[in-house]
Structure formats: structure tokens, C-alpha cells
Design an enzyme around this catalytic site. Sequence first.
Site, PDB file in Angstrom:
ATOM      1  N   GLU A  97      -2.129  -5.516  -3.234  1.00 20.40           N
ATOM      2  CA  GLU A  97      -1.191  -4.728  -2.430  1.00 20.40           C
ATOM      3  C   GLU A  97      -0.099  -5.619  -1.843  1.00 20.40           C
ATOM      4  O   GLU A  97       1.078  -5.240  -1.820  1.00 20.40           O
ATOM      5  CB  GLU A  97      -1.943  -4.004  -1.315  1.00 20.40           C
ATOM      6  N   ASP A 115       0.835  -1.199   0.000  1.00 20.29           N
ATOM      7  CA  ASP A 115       0.000   0.000   0.000  1.00 20.29           C
ATOM      8  C   ASP A 115       0.871   1.251   0.000  1.00 20.29           C
ATOM      9  O   ASP A 115       0.623   2.201  -0.756  1.00 20.29           O
ATOM     10  CB  ASP A 115      -0.910  -0.025   1.233  1.00 20.29           C
TER      11      ASP A 115
END
Length: 257
Positions: free
Chosen positions: A135, A67
Site C-alpha cells: 500500500e 490504501d
Amino acid sequence: MPLSNAISLIKLLFVKDKELYVFIHRITGYYPRDIKLYELAMIHRSRPVKLADGRWANNERLEFLGDAVIDNVVADFLYRTYPSKHEGFLTSTRAKIVQRESLNRIGNSLHLDSHVRAHTHSSSHNSYICGNALEALVGAFYLDQGYNRCRKFIINRLIKKHFDLNDLVKTEQNFKSRLIEWTQKYRVTIEFELVDSFTDADKNPVFRTAIILGGIYASDAVGYSKRESHQSASQKALERLQNDQAFCEQVLSTALN
């Protein structure tokens, strides 16, 4: 054939999960150096694995790292692509790319669900499981291949392949970005405060976020990720600003000089 590819093909003969090895090469353009990183990236919290040292692990740490890497790469890419655009434009455009719905759409199109290990109920309940896995995959790729290759992967195989930038900058902004731009326009402070976190009946984490505008409570909402709760709370705050004139005037009265 390049030596690196020849070595990678030899490694393939000894890899247990050959399907994942080939899959990673297909979507990233690189053969894995450490396949265990990618195996871990596909482990949902509902089905943790026991590591050699006895610890139980899932993909949440890699998801956290991925992320951050995605945010960094997208911000840098937009900064260089639009040299004359203001900060509000860059913020809202980045938000459209990294928002949970976008990442989940990409994860689905890459068929990450075919490799994610999760309990069936969790897979059907958590609509963002592919976005989370994407992610985690980026986090694994970053550790495995380094920042420069990871940056190329994100830009060329995620952003450029899955987004039409011309259309993207014209589309309606997401709720959080719209709210942030509103506060910037009227010079009102904004805070996103995590007021509660708990697990539901199926032990899925739930987050409650409250939005404070100019020191005044505006709204709160829950979600199965912090981003989801931010979006829902922002939507409520925008609707309240639009429909509650007294509240809107009260918030505007706090504007910074």
C-alpha cells in the site's frame, strides 16, 4: 532508446540505492523520478528514519494514501468491467481484492520483504508487513508518477496478474462482505465501531472493533489492523446469526420498511 529511459539510466549512476531503483522499475514498469518516496515506502514504523527537517518518519502516511488509491482504482475497474452487476456484488468482489490477506500475498510474491526496513521481531510478528508495504509503495508511485500511470500499474500488474477474476467472483466472500450482503438483503443497518485502540507488549498497535446490527450489539474482536478486526468481528457476528435464533430474530425485527 526513448529519451526518458536514457535519462533514467543516467540517474541510476548517481542513485545511492541502485538495487531499489531497479527493483521499482521491474515491478512497476517505470523508473522512479523521486527515489526518496520509495525509500520511505519501505520504512516500517519499527525503524523510523530522521528526515532533513528533524522529523521522524515511516511508511504509514504513504500506506494510508495507497490504501485509498487502491480502493478507488479497484472500485472504478470493477464498475467498468461488470456493468450489469449490482452494488452488493461489486462491494464483495472489491473486498476480496483489497483485503489484507490478498495484498499481503501480492507483497510477498513481489518480494517486498527484501527491501522493507523493520526490526526482526516486528517482521516476524506482523504477518501483514508486506501488504502494508505494498500500500505504501502504491502511495509513493501515485505521488511520483500520477494517477493515470498508477491506475495502469494497479490494474495490469496487481489485479490482472495476481487474480483470476472468473475464479474470484465464484469464491466464498470474506466475512465482512458476507455480513454486509446479509444486512442489505434483510434491510438491517450495520455499524463498525472502533471501541478501543492500544499497543501490545511489543508496542504494536491493536484495534478493537464492535459490530452493531439494527442498533443491537452483535460482536467485537481485536486485530493488528482495523481491517483484521473488522473481519474477525464479522466472522463472530455471522456465527452468532447462524447459531443464536433468538438473537437473529431480534436483529431481523429492526429491519427497515
